[in-house]
Design a protein around this motif. Structure first.
Motif, short mmCIF file in Angstrom:
data_model
loop_
_atom_site.label_atom_id
_atom_site.label_comp_id
_atom_site.label_asym_id
_atom_site.label_seq_id
_atom_site.Cartn_x
_atom_site.Cartn_y
_atom_site.Cartn_z
N GLY A 13 8.67 -0.19 14.90
CA GLY A 13 9.40 0.67 14.01
C GLY A 13 8.85 0.78 12.73
O GLY A 13 7.85 0.70 12.39
N VAL A 14 9.99 0.76 11.88
CA VAL A 14 9.43 0.93 10.26
C VAL A 14 8.91 -0.11 9.85
O VAL A 14 8.42 0.02 8.59
N GLY A 15 9.03 -1.42 10.13
CA GLY A 15 8.16 -2.49 9.65
C GLY A 15 6.66 -2.38 9.81
O GLY A 15 6.07 -2.48 8.87
N ILE A 16 6.27 -1.75 11.05
CA ILE A 16 4.76 -1.51 10.91
C ILE A 16 4.34 -0.34 10.01
O ILE A 16 3.10 -0.31 9.34
N VAL A 17 5.03 0.76 9.80
CA VAL A 17 4.93 1.78 8.71
C VAL A 17 4.83 1.38 7.52
O VAL A 17 3.73 1.49 6.75
N PHE A 18 5.61 0.44 7.06
CA PHE A 18 5.67 -0.35 5.77
C PHE A 18 4.17 -0.92 5.54
O PHE A 18 3.45 -0.88 4.81
N VAL A 53 11.88 5.86 7.87
CA VAL A 53 10.72 6.02 7.99
C VAL A 53 10.11 6.36 6.66
O VAL A 53 9.03 5.82 6.24
N PHE A 54 10.73 7.29 6.01
CA PHE A 54 10.18 7.71 4.70
C PHE A 54 10.30 6.66 3.51
O PHE A 54 9.38 6.38 2.73
N GLY A 55 11.44 5.94 3.60
CA GLY A 55 11.52 4.78 2.67
C GLY A 55 10.52 3.53 3.05
O GLY A 55 9.98 3.09 1.92
N ALA A 56 10.16 3.36 4.29
CA ALA A 56 9.23 2.40 4.58
C ALA A 56 7.68 2.76 4.05
O ALA A 56 6.90 2.02 3.72
N ALA A 57 7.49 4.05 4.40
CA ALA A 57 6.10 4.43 4.15
C ALA A 57 5.86 4.82 2.59
O ALA A 57 5.06 4.24 1.67
N PHE A 58 7.02 5.15 1.86
CA PHE A 58 6.74 5.33 0.48
C PHE A 58 6.77 4.00 -0.38
O PHE A 58 6.17 3.63 -1.22
N GLY A 59 7.73 2.97 0.36
CA GLY A 59 7.68 1.71 -0.25
C GLY A 59 6.33 0.95 -0.12
O GLY A 59 5.69 0.27 -1.05
N GLY A 60 5.76 1.09 1.11
CA GLY A 60 4.52 0.31 1.41
C GLY A 60 3.63 1.03 0.45
O GLY A 60 2.68 0.29 -0.30
N ALA A 61 3.50 2.35 0.33
CA ALA A 61 2.47 2.75 -0.55
C ALA A 61 2.55 2.63 -2.17
O ALA A 61 1.63 2.11 -2.55
N ILE A 62 3.74 2.65 -2.45
CA ILE A 62 3.82 2.18 -3.81
C ILE A 62 3.42 0.80 -4.10
O ILE A 62 2.86 0.36 -5.06
N LEU A 63 3.95 -0.15 -3.39
CA LEU A 63 3.57 -1.59 -3.39
C LEU A 63 2.04 -1.94 -3.46
O LEU A 63 1.48 -2.53 -4.01
N GLY A 64 1.25 -1.09 -2.25
CA GLY A 64 -0.03 -1.21 -2.29
C GLY A 64 -0.86 -0.76 -3.54
O GLY A 64 -1.80 -1.33 -3.85
N ASP A 65 -0.25 0.33 -3.81
CA ASP A 65 -0.87 1.09 -5.05
C ASP A 65 -0.85 0.07 -6.31
O ASP A 65 -2.14 -0.11 -6.96
N ASN A 66 -0.01 -0.47 -6.39
CA ASN A 66 0.37 -1.36 -7.59
C ASN A 66 -0.03 -2.61 -7.29
O ASN A 66 -0.92 -3.28 -8.47
N SER A 67 -0.21 -3.06 -6.27
CA SER A 67 -1.09 -4.46 -6.00
C SER A 67 -2.52 -4.24 -6.32
O SER A 67 -3.10 -4.78 -6.85
N GLY A 68 -3.08 -3.03 -5.88
CA GLY A 68 -4.57 -2.90 -5.91
C GLY A 68 -4.77 -2.68 -7.48
O GLY A 68 -5.76 -3.34 -8.00
N TYR A 69 -3.82 -2.05 -8.17
CA TYR A 69 -3.97 -2.00 -9.74
C TYR A 69 -4.22 -3.34 -10.49
O TYR A 69 -4.91 -3.65 -11.10
N TRP A 70 -3.11 -4.30 -10.25
CA TRP A 70 -2.87 -5.47 -10.82
C TRP A 70 -4.14 -6.32 -10.24
O TRP A 70 -4.51 -7.12 -11.03
N ILE A 71 -4.54 -6.25 -9.06
CA ILE A 71 -5.53 -7.46 -8.70
C ILE A 71 -6.83 -6.91 -9.30
O ILE A 71 -7.61 -7.82 -9.79
#
Length: 205
Positions: A13-18, A53-71
């Motif tokens: 489900g949405v867990g894999i999307v995130f 679905v939208f919330g999981a995809a959007f949340g994962g993308a935002i967290l990934g973007d900012n993780s890459g930035y801070w790493i």
């Protein structure tokens, strides 16, 4: 590949999307776009909630973007040292910084969706070049809204033709990336040629 993606969405489900959208924004080779299309298709059939679905995809993308930035920002000195050991890598870093300095926040926005394969690398370069975080974050949020809405929306609208839609979008993205690379290379060569001409004019005066 498409059957595997459909099975993952059906099982997790949405867990894999995130998870997948998060990993894709760190430049890991996972099929995030196809997964969002598939999850949009499942939402169309009522097996998943479109909002979730939208919330999981959007949340994962935002967290990934900012993780890459801070790493990248946190490991900047080490990364710079590694790049500086090879002239070609150092030159590539300099050109990438010049591109970010020229296009600024808009490069973050468009890399999220228009040239999505470049997105994770823009995140890293933004951190390395110490682009102001709030500027990076706001442009990234705007870009990810477009990206997630586009792919989940297409999956929802064309649930019976997900594979065909994915193929068309993949080809279009590749063409856009190639065109962008050509434009950037042409701009860099033009700048280099102009600089040499100015140096020649200075010497002849």
């Amino acid at each position: 590949m498409s059957e595997t993606i459909l099975a993952l969405v059906a099982d997790y489900g949405v867990g894999i999307v995130f998870t997948v959208t998060f990993l894709s924004c760190l430049a890991l080779p996972v099929p995030s776009s196809l997964l969002m299309l598939a999850s949009g298709g499942f939402a169309a059939t009522g097996d998943l909630s479109l909002t979730a679905v939208f919330g999981a995809a959007f949340g994962g993308a935002i967290l990934g973007d900012n993780s890459g930035y801070w790493i990248a920002r946190g490991l900047g000195d080490r990364f710079h040292a590694w790049l500086d050991r090879a002239p070609k890598r150092a030159a590539l870093l300099a050109r990438t910084k010049a591109f970010m300095a020229r296009w600024g926040g808009s490069s973050v926005f468009f890399s999220c969706w228009l040239v999505a394969p470049l997105g994770p690398y823009v995140n890293y370069v933004s951190g390395l070049s110490r682009l102001r975080w709030i500027r990076f974050a706001l442009w990234g949020i705007a870009g990810e809204i477009v990206w997630v809405s586009l792919y989940v929306g297409l999956g929802y609208s064309f649930a019976d033709s997900i594979t065909e839609v994915a193929s068309v979008l993949g080809n279009a993205s590749g063409l856009i990336c190639a065109a962008l690379g050509t434009v950037v290379l042409g701009w860099w060569l033009w700048r280099l040629s102009s600089r040499k001409m100015r140096e020649t004019d200075t010497l002849t005066q």
